[in-house]
Enzyme design. Structure first.
Site, short mmCIF file in Angstrom:
data_model
loop_
_atom_site.label_atom_id
_atom_site.label_comp_id
_atom_site.label_asym_id
_atom_site.label_seq_id
_atom_site.Cartn_x
_atom_site.Cartn_y
_atom_site.Cartn_z
N LYS A 1 44.25 43.84 55.44
CA LYS A 1 43.39 44.06 56.24
C LYS A 1 43.54 44.82 57.49
O LYS A 1 43.12 45.90 58.23
CB LYS A 1 42.34 42.87 56.66
CG LYS A 1 41.36 42.64 56.04
CD LYS A 1 40.34 41.76 56.60
CE LYS A 1 38.94 41.88 55.76
NZ LYS A 1 37.91 40.85 55.97
N LYS B 1 45.18 48.39 38.51
CA LYS B 1 44.96 46.81 38.28
C LYS B 1 43.34 46.48 38.16
O LYS B 1 42.30 47.23 39.06
CB LYS B 1 45.41 46.10 39.40
CG LYS B 1 45.32 44.73 39.22
CD LYS B 1 45.52 43.94 40.66
CE LYS B 1 45.01 42.31 40.62
NZ LYS B 1 45.05 41.75 41.61
N LYS C 1 37.58 43.36 41.41
CA LYS C 1 36.22 43.57 42.03
C LYS C 1 36.28 44.75 42.97
O LYS C 1 35.44 45.74 42.98
CB LYS C 1 35.79 42.37 42.53
CG LYS C 1 35.36 41.29 41.57
CD LYS C 1 34.67 40.11 42.24
CE LYS C 1 35.67 39.18 42.91
NZ LYS C 1 36.64 38.59 42.02
P1 ADP Z 1 39.73 40.35 42.27
O1 ADP Z 1 40.93 41.17 42.38
O2 ADP Z 1 38.69 40.98 41.20
O3 ADP Z 1 39.14 40.11 43.58
P2 ADP Z 1 40.63 37.55 42.53
O4 ADP Z 1 41.78 37.86 43.49
O5 ADP Z 1 39.45 36.82 42.72
O6 ADP Z 1 40.09 38.76 41.69
O7 ADP Z 1 41.57 36.86 41.36
C1 ADP Z 1 41.28 35.68 40.78
C2 ADP Z 1 42.50 35.10 39.93
O8 ADP Z 1 42.58 36.24 38.82
C3 ADP Z 1 44.00 35.45 40.69
O9 ADP Z 1 44.56 34.27 40.09
C4 ADP Z 1 44.45 36.58 40.13
O10 ADP Z 1 45.74 36.68 40.24
C5 ADP Z 1 43.94 36.91 38.75
N1 ADP Z 1 43.55 38.27 38.51
C6 ADP Z 1 42.88 39.19 39.00
N2 ADP Z 1 42.75 40.29 38.76
C7 ADP Z 1 43.70 40.29 37.80
C8 ADP Z 1 44.41 41.39 36.94
N3 ADP Z 1 44.04 42.76 37.09
N4 ADP Z 1 45.28 41.08 36.19
C9 ADP Z 1 45.91 39.88 36.20
N5 ADP Z 1 45.51 38.83 36.79
C10 ADP Z 1 44.51 39.16 37.80
#
Ligand code: ADP
Ligand code: TRP
Length: 342
Positions: free
Chosen positions: A123, A203, A206
């Site tokens: 950020k 990757k 969201k």
């Molecule tokens: P986002 O990136 O969609 O906001 P979060 O940060 O809320 O997802 O991730 C929640 C959990 O899911 C975490 O433990 C994160 O490491 C795992 N995670 C999210 N996206 C991935 C991905 N593309 N590959 C592997 N693990 C992921």
């Protein structure tokens, strides 16, 4: 083994969340202690701020959405086979002990540790103002982990840094207060799924708007899968499975024999990407079909879901108050019964 993990309720779960995190929770349930929670305190740091630049396609995140997503997260986890008989599922904010513990930990947390943590650093690097909540987010996370004497924390790779910070904080607390109040946790990351690719090959996240939701209608799921970016190699030509996101995603669902069969079809030519996507779609339906049905049943019985969360919170609080008491005592704080405080 005492297992703990938390997941933020910031929208419906996607394949990255499932393969990177949730699937591990389920594999690790039934241990001596398996605690999983929905991190609604953490999600507060992402509620819309007027000055925050929103990513394209993202809906505003409001307090009403926080409540809705928290319930969705519980439904999703239970539908995906998180079993309340084997694991304790609760809402983070139902255990206020962690906020008190956060303060105790904050007093021993070095600024430089937090300054390099990626949520805040990203950020700051993008010139977006950050709140103290975002800056100290890893300390709350440390409290989540340490409050339950957790020794294994299953997470996606992006969270490993936070577990390292947790260890640093725990060690410093133990040293400063000459105690062994806190157990040092270890992260557990599954390597082959450490980074699930999204529709565009980056990757899945969201924030990139490239997700495949776990729960969707089969029709919409198929439509989403058809959007996965592929190169323009003509149907008849051989293709490299290892360079294709469709194949990377397929590997998550398929056993070795199935993987080898699809890889051979890529290499021999004559198969278009549409066909590979159809194979992926079928594998996903087979994997998640039963969960789709379970989720519908759970959604029709929200009272039972609430009961599961309440019972989970009670168990979690019992453990957290025990650890908090140890920490308070080590710091020299005494707890007076409320009636005696004037
Ligand atoms: P986002 O990136 O969609 O906001 P979060 O940060 O809320 O997802 O991730 C929640 C959990 O899911 C975490 O433990 C994160 O490491 C795992 N995670 C999210 N996206 C991935 C991905 N593309 N590959 C592997 N693990 C992921
Ligand atoms: N920060 C984690 C995430 O965004 C969620 C989380 C909060 C967590 N507290 C935790 C994960 C404790 C593991 C342990 O994914």
């Amino acid at each position: 083994m005492k297992v703990l993990s938390g997941i933020q309720p910031t929208g419906r779960f996607h394949w990255g969340n499932y393969f990177g995190a949730i699937r591990q929770y389920i594999a690790l349930q039934g241990n001596e202690q398996s605690f999983y929670f929905i991190a609604d305190y953490h999600a507060l740091t992402t509620i819309d701020r007027p000055e925050t630049v929103k990513a394209v396609n993202e809906e505003a995140f409001t307090p009403a959405k926080l409540a809705e997503y928290t319930q969705d997260a519980a439904l999703d986890l239970l539908a995906l086979s998180l079993d309340p008989e084997q694991a304790t599922l609760f809402r983070q904010s139902d255990v206020p002990e962690v906020t008190e513990l956060t303060w105790l930990l904050m007093t021993v947390t070095q600024m430089h540790l937090l300054e390099k943590c990626h949520a805040y650093k990203d950020k700051k690097d993008r010139g977006i103002p950050a709140d103290a909540g975002l800056f100290t987010y890893p300390v709350l996370m440390a409290a989540d982990i340490l409050a339950y004497d957790s020794d294994v924390v299953p997470v996606g790779r992006d969270q490993v840094q936070h577990i390292e910070v947790t260890r640093d904080i725990a060690q410093r607390f133990n040293r400063i207060f000459d105690s062994d109040v806190f157990v040092l946790p270890e992260s557990r990351v599954l390597d082959q799924t450490a980074k699930v690719p999204g529709l565009d090959g980056q990757k899945m996240s969201k924030s990139y708007g490239n997700t495949i939701p776990v729960f969707d209608t089969p029709k919409r799921l198929r439509k989403t899968i058809m959007k996965i970016t592929t190169d323009s190699t003509p149907v008849e030509e051989p293709k490299d499975p290892e360079a294709c996101s469709v194949f990377t995603l397929y590997k998550l669902f398929a056993d070795e024999e199935q993987q080898a069969a699809l890889a051979a079809r890529y290499r021999e030519g004559g198969m278009g990407y549409g066909e590979a996507k159809q194979t992926l779609y079928e594998a996903a339906i087979e994997h998640f079909g039963a969960a789709f049905e379970r989720r519908e049943q759970l959604a029709a019985d929200l009272d039972s879901v609430e009961d599961i969360l309440r019972a989970g919170a009670e168990k979690a609080r019992a453990k957290a108050s025990e650890v908090l008491e140890r920490a308070r005592t080590a710091c020299g704080l005494k707890r007076q019964p409320v009636s005696t405080i004037r």
